[in-house]
Design a protein around this motif. Sequence first.
Motif, mmCIF file in Angstrom:
data_model
loop_
_atom_site.group_PDB
_atom_site.id
_atom_site.type_symbol
_atom_site.label_atom_id
_atom_site.label_comp_id
_atom_site.label_asym_id
_atom_site.label_seq_id
_atom_site.Cartn_x
_atom_site.Cartn_y
_atom_site.Cartn_z
ATOM 1 N N ASP A 164 14.024 9.795 11.288
ATOM 2 C CA ASP A 164 15.371 10.635 11.587
ATOM 3 C C ASP A 164 14.975 11.680 12.812
ATOM 4 N N GLU A 165 15.552 12.524 13.335
ATOM 5 C CA GLU A 165 14.999 13.318 14.309
ATOM 6 C C GLU A 165 13.931 14.237 14.035
ATOM 7 N N ASP A 166 13.611 14.367 12.577
ATOM 8 C CA ASP A 166 12.285 14.966 12.421
ATOM 9 C C ASP A 166 11.168 14.193 12.309
ATOM 10 N N GLY A 167 11.312 12.657 12.690
ATOM 11 C CA GLY A 167 9.987 11.894 12.643
ATOM 12 C C GLY A 167 10.092 11.056 11.514
ATOM 13 N N ASN A 168 8.946 10.722 11.124
ATOM 14 C CA ASN A 168 8.748 9.367 9.992
ATOM 15 C C ASN A 168 8.561 10.229 8.726
ATOM 16 N N HIS A 169 9.276 9.437 7.712
ATOM 17 C CA HIS A 169 9.239 9.993 6.329
ATOM 18 C C HIS A 169 8.848 8.955 5.163
ATOM 19 N N CYS A 170 8.332 9.585 4.314
ATOM 20 C CA CYS A 170 8.138 8.381 3.179
ATOM 21 C C CYS A 170 9.308 8.082 2.288
ATOM 22 N N ARG A 171 9.590 6.499 2.174
ATOM 23 C CA ARG A 171 10.416 5.957 1.393
ATOM 24 C C ARG A 171 10.017 5.955 -0.162
ATOM 25 N N ASN A 172 8.766 5.817 -0.391
ATOM 26 C CA ASN A 172 8.228 5.723 -1.663
ATOM 27 C C ASN A 172 7.196 6.760 -1.986
ATOM 28 N N GLU A 173 6.759 6.869 -3.083
ATOM 29 C CA GLU A 173 5.782 7.596 -3.535
ATOM 30 C C GLU A 173 4.459 7.500 -2.792
ATOM 31 N N CYS A 174 3.458 8.339 -2.682
ATOM 32 C CA CYS A 174 2.200 8.269 -2.324
ATOM 33 C C CYS A 174 1.201 7.673 -3.136
ATOM 34 N N ILE A 175 0.455 6.683 -2.919
ATOM 35 C CA ILE A 175 -0.391 5.846 -3.763
ATOM 36 C C ILE A 175 -1.918 5.696 -2.915
ATOM 37 N N PRO A 176 -3.172 5.713 -3.815
ATOM 38 C CA PRO A 176 -4.041 5.312 -2.956
ATOM 39 C C PRO A 176 -4.081 4.042 -2.243
ATOM 40 N N TYR A 177 -5.025 3.811 -1.071
ATOM 41 C CA TYR A 177 -4.866 2.656 -0.328
ATOM 42 C C TYR A 177 -5.232 1.487 -1.125
ATOM 43 N N ASP A 178 -6.219 1.676 -2.135
ATOM 44 C CA ASP A 178 -6.587 0.505 -2.965
ATOM 45 C C ASP A 178 -5.790 0.218 -3.911
ATOM 46 N N GLN A 179 -4.678 0.793 -4.079
ATOM 47 C CA GLN A 179 -3.601 0.331 -4.684
ATOM 48 C C GLN A 179 -2.396 -0.111 -3.835
ATOM 49 N N MET A 180 -2.333 0.372 -2.712
ATOM 50 C CA MET A 180 -1.338 -0.324 -1.760
ATOM 51 C C MET A 180 -1.787 -1.859 -1.369
ATOM 52 N N TYR A 181 -3.237 -1.663 -0.903
ATOM 53 C CA TYR A 181 -3.642 -3.027 -0.501
ATOM 54 C C TYR A 181 -4.569 -3.646 -1.518
ATOM 55 N N MET A 182 -4.714 -4.890 -1.762
ATOM 56 C CA MET A 182 -5.489 -5.580 -2.798
ATOM 57 C C MET A 182 -7.111 -5.520 -2.476
ATOM 58 N N ASN A 183 -7.093 -5.817 -1.001
ATOM 59 C CA ASN A 183 -8.616 -5.558 -0.477
ATOM 60 C C ASN A 183 -8.509 -5.327 0.774
ATOM 61 N N SER A 184 -9.657 -5.647 1.705
ATOM 62 C CA SER A 184 -9.892 -5.108 3.192
ATOM 63 C C SER A 184 -9.243 -6.246 4.020
ATOM 64 N N THR A 185 -8.966 -7.498 3.564
ATOM 65 C CA THR A 185 -8.240 -8.492 4.287
ATOM 66 C C THR A 185 -6.827 -8.148 4.408
ATOM 67 N N ASP A 186 -6.443 -7.828 3.276
ATOM 68 C CA ASP A 186 -4.925 -7.337 2.641
ATOM 69 C C ASP A 186 -4.652 -6.249 3.760
ATOM 70 N N LEU A 187 -5.531 -5.256 3.712
ATOM 71 C CA LEU A 187 -5.300 -4.172 4.652
ATOM 72 C C LEU A 187 -5.031 -4.457 6.089
ATOM 73 N N CYS A 188 -6.062 -5.235 6.574
ATOM 74 C CA CYS A 188 -5.879 -5.443 7.802
ATOM 75 C C CYS A 188 -4.820 -6.320 8.426
ATOM 76 N N GLN A 189 -4.384 -7.251 7.367
ATOM 77 C CA GLN A 189 -3.399 -8.078 7.762
ATOM 78 C C GLN A 189 -2.007 -7.644 7.385
ATOM 79 N N SER A 190 -1.884 -6.452 6.763
ATOM 80 C CA SER A 190 -0.739 -5.995 6.205
ATOM 81 C C SER A 190 -0.141 -4.760 6.902
ATOM 82 N N VAL A 191 -1.135 -3.800 7.223
ATOM 83 C CA VAL A 191 -0.934 -2.536 7.726
ATOM 84 C C VAL A 191 -0.020 -2.320 9.062
#
Length: 203
Positions: A113-140
Amino acid sequence: MSVLYGVIRRFLCHAASCCPANYTEKLSASPLIHVDNYYWNRCGNFSKTCEDYMKKIECFYQCSPDAEHWMHPNSSAAIQGVPLCQSFCDGWFEACRSDLVCVRNILTDWRIDEDGNHCRNECIPYDQMYMNSTDLCQSVAGGSFVVSASPCHCLDMTPTDQKVIKYILKHKHSEESEEEEEACKSRLQPAPGKKKPDQEEDD
């Protein structure tokens, strides 16, 4: 001009960068809160090591003239299939493992919105958002990056990429050659004081 700004220019946004100086200077802040209307701290500040990896990706995506080699066929403002080294992705994942994030794809998953980017979901650690390093690089960043199994056919966001990109383009449709392997020799050599696997077996 700050010392940190000079460091960012040399190590994050390389000399061939297409970014204007004021953008690079904004990116040199640490902890980085926002650049223009894009906020980096919606889940709190990144750790320094995680932030450094994120800045390298940002510099390449926004500033590197080399990005044109992987332009998205349907969007001149996007890239597709940039090959990242597995070692770079491993380091990125470890650096950000405990940092918090609320979007899986940083390009499309924000509420804007006019105030920038905002989360739609709760904040979680990277290792919960992404399965591994390959998932991170290919999904982020959607399909912007892929992980390459070849150390000669990948970028690690350092100045050595300039040399490697030339060989990636030259041998785009061929198997690895001795010449190409020589181009990435420094990546293949063990760290100083560390023996090669075959040497260890001979002991």
